[in-house]
Scaffold this active site. Structure first.
Site, PDB file in Angstrom:
ATOM      1  N   LYS A  58      29.454 -67.153 -19.265  1.00 46.87           N
ATOM      2  CA  LYS A  58      28.285 -67.867 -19.093  1.00 46.87           C
ATOM      3  C   LYS A  58      27.435 -68.480 -20.420  1.00 46.87           C
ATOM      4  CE  LYS A  58      27.712 -65.623 -14.412  1.00 46.87           C
ATOM      5  NZ  LYS A  58      27.306 -64.674 -13.540  1.00 46.87           N
ATOM      6  N   GLN A 102      23.337 -59.603 -13.996  1.00 46.91           N
ATOM      7  CA  GLN A 102      24.594 -59.610 -13.477  1.00 46.91           C
ATOM      8  C   GLN A 102      24.756 -58.265 -12.533  1.00 46.91           C
ATOM      9  OE1 GLN A 102      26.794 -62.106 -14.192  1.00 46.91           O
ATOM     10  NE2 GLN A 102      28.564 -60.993 -13.128  1.00 46.91           N
ATOM     11  N   ASP A 125      20.007 -67.530 -10.115  1.00 42.59           N
ATOM     12  CA  ASP A 125      20.665 -67.101  -8.935  1.00 42.59           C
ATOM     13  C   ASP A 125      20.508 -67.656  -7.657  1.00 42.59           C
ATOM     14  OD1 ASP A 125      23.536 -65.973 -10.156  1.00 42.59           O
ATOM     15  OD2 ASP A 125      22.284 -64.227 -10.396  1.00 42.59           O
TER      16      ASP A 125
END
Ligand code: GUN
Length: 319
Positions: A58, A102, A125
């Site tokens: 990422k 994460q 997200d």
């Protein structure tokens, strides 16, 4: 006469992801020209190897597209309170547009509380309940990356959605539910199936678009698929048992070589034999999974715009 055989179309997630990233890079340049550099903060707790690989990827993609990124790597022993303080600081920073925590987090950390602590406008997200609500009501916001990637695959492959029977197998908050909502917003007739569904094939056999997102290797078999259907396979299951590899991939020298080299191969939630019956399908790997990071990059740019009141994405698909 022999049955006519149509070669299914393979939906190349890697190529679509490249296309989206190129578009995001153009968007980033336009923002930079206005003095705005989109910024993403990623919090990676502890040392989970799979998470480390994802996060590295990422951060690397941010660099390629001109997005500022920052990685925070607190130790495994961080408390929920300390994590909340970290998120608060990022919420308040003007150079950070997106915050990604994460997952999975260590067991002692309250994941739900943390995801709800992220400012909804920085929630790249799309996990915050406010963004789930925005998606549900067709307001501008940030949508979860994997289902957003599914919609991009369908759209960019010119596969019709409006009026189609879409069946989503799996009802997670991260994939199944938002995928169902997006398909509904795009005017599909949507059915959501799950582990308690009785007579699953009754539903899957009626699916023009079948989204498999339950996390069970090869669960959707050829007998469960309507000929010519579009199969979207969200599963990423690592298999290590040679008998299973042979069951899923007979006469497949390429997979055999991968297995010999790595001791494992990945299989989706759809049995590879089912793909032969499809009109089009996303392979594993190289399908839906390939889009997740591209969509995260796009969400980061959308977040940078949203926070400044520049035209936001609207969830309602216009078709
Ligand atoms: N872990 C595995 N996939 C994801 C994801 O898409 N987002 C976050 N935050 N964590 C993950």
């Amino acid at each position: 006469m022999e049955e006519m055989k149509i070669t299914p179309r393979i939906l190349n997630g890697i190529a679509i992801a490249e296309e989206i990233k190129a578009e995001v890079a153009v968007d980033v340049q336009a923002l930079v020209a206005q003095g705005i550099t989109p910024g993403l903060a990623v919090i990676l707790v502890g040392e989970v190897p799979a998470s480390q690989i994802y996060v590295r990827s990422k951060i690397k993609t941010c660099g390629e597209l001109g997005i500022f990124s920052e990685m925070l790597t607190p130790s495994e022993s961080i408390t929920t309170t300390e994590m909340l303080a970290l998120v608060d600081k990022l919420n308040a920073r003007d150079d950070i547009d997106g915050i990604l925590i994460q997952l999975p987090l260590p067991r002692h950390v309250n994941t739900k509380r943390l995801l709800e602590a992220v400012s909804p406008n920085k929630d790249v997200d799309g996990f915050h309940p406010v963004n789930a609500g925005r998606l549900q009501s067709g307001q501008p916001g940030l949508a979860p990356c994997t289902p957003a990637g599914i919609m991009e695959i369908l759209r960019r492959s010119d596969l019709p959605v409006a009026g189609q029977n879409a069946v989503v197998v799996g009802r997670s908050d991260i994939v199944g539910k938002p995928a169902a909502m997006m398909l509904l917003n795009a005017s599909a007739t949507v059915t959501v199936c799950h582990s308690k569904t009785e007579d699953l094939p009754k539903f899957t056999l009626a699916a023009d678009i079948l989204v498999a997102a339950m996390g069970r290797p090869g669960f959707v078999t050829a007998e469960m698929v309507k000929p010519g259907a579009t199969l979207i396979d969200v599963g990423i299951n690592r298999i290590t048992d040679p008998a299973e590899v042979e069951e899923f991939f007979p006469n497949d020298p390429e997979r055999a070589a991968t297995f010999a080299k790595r001791g494992s191969v990945v299989v989706g939630d759809i049995h590879p034999a089912a793909f032969a019956k499809a009109g089009a399908y996303t392979p594993v790997p190289g399908g839906v999974g390939a889009l997740t990071i591209a969509m995260l990059m796009r969400n980061t740019v959308t977040a940078a715009k949203l926070r400044r009141g520049i035209a936001g994405e609207v969830f309602q698909e216009k078709r």
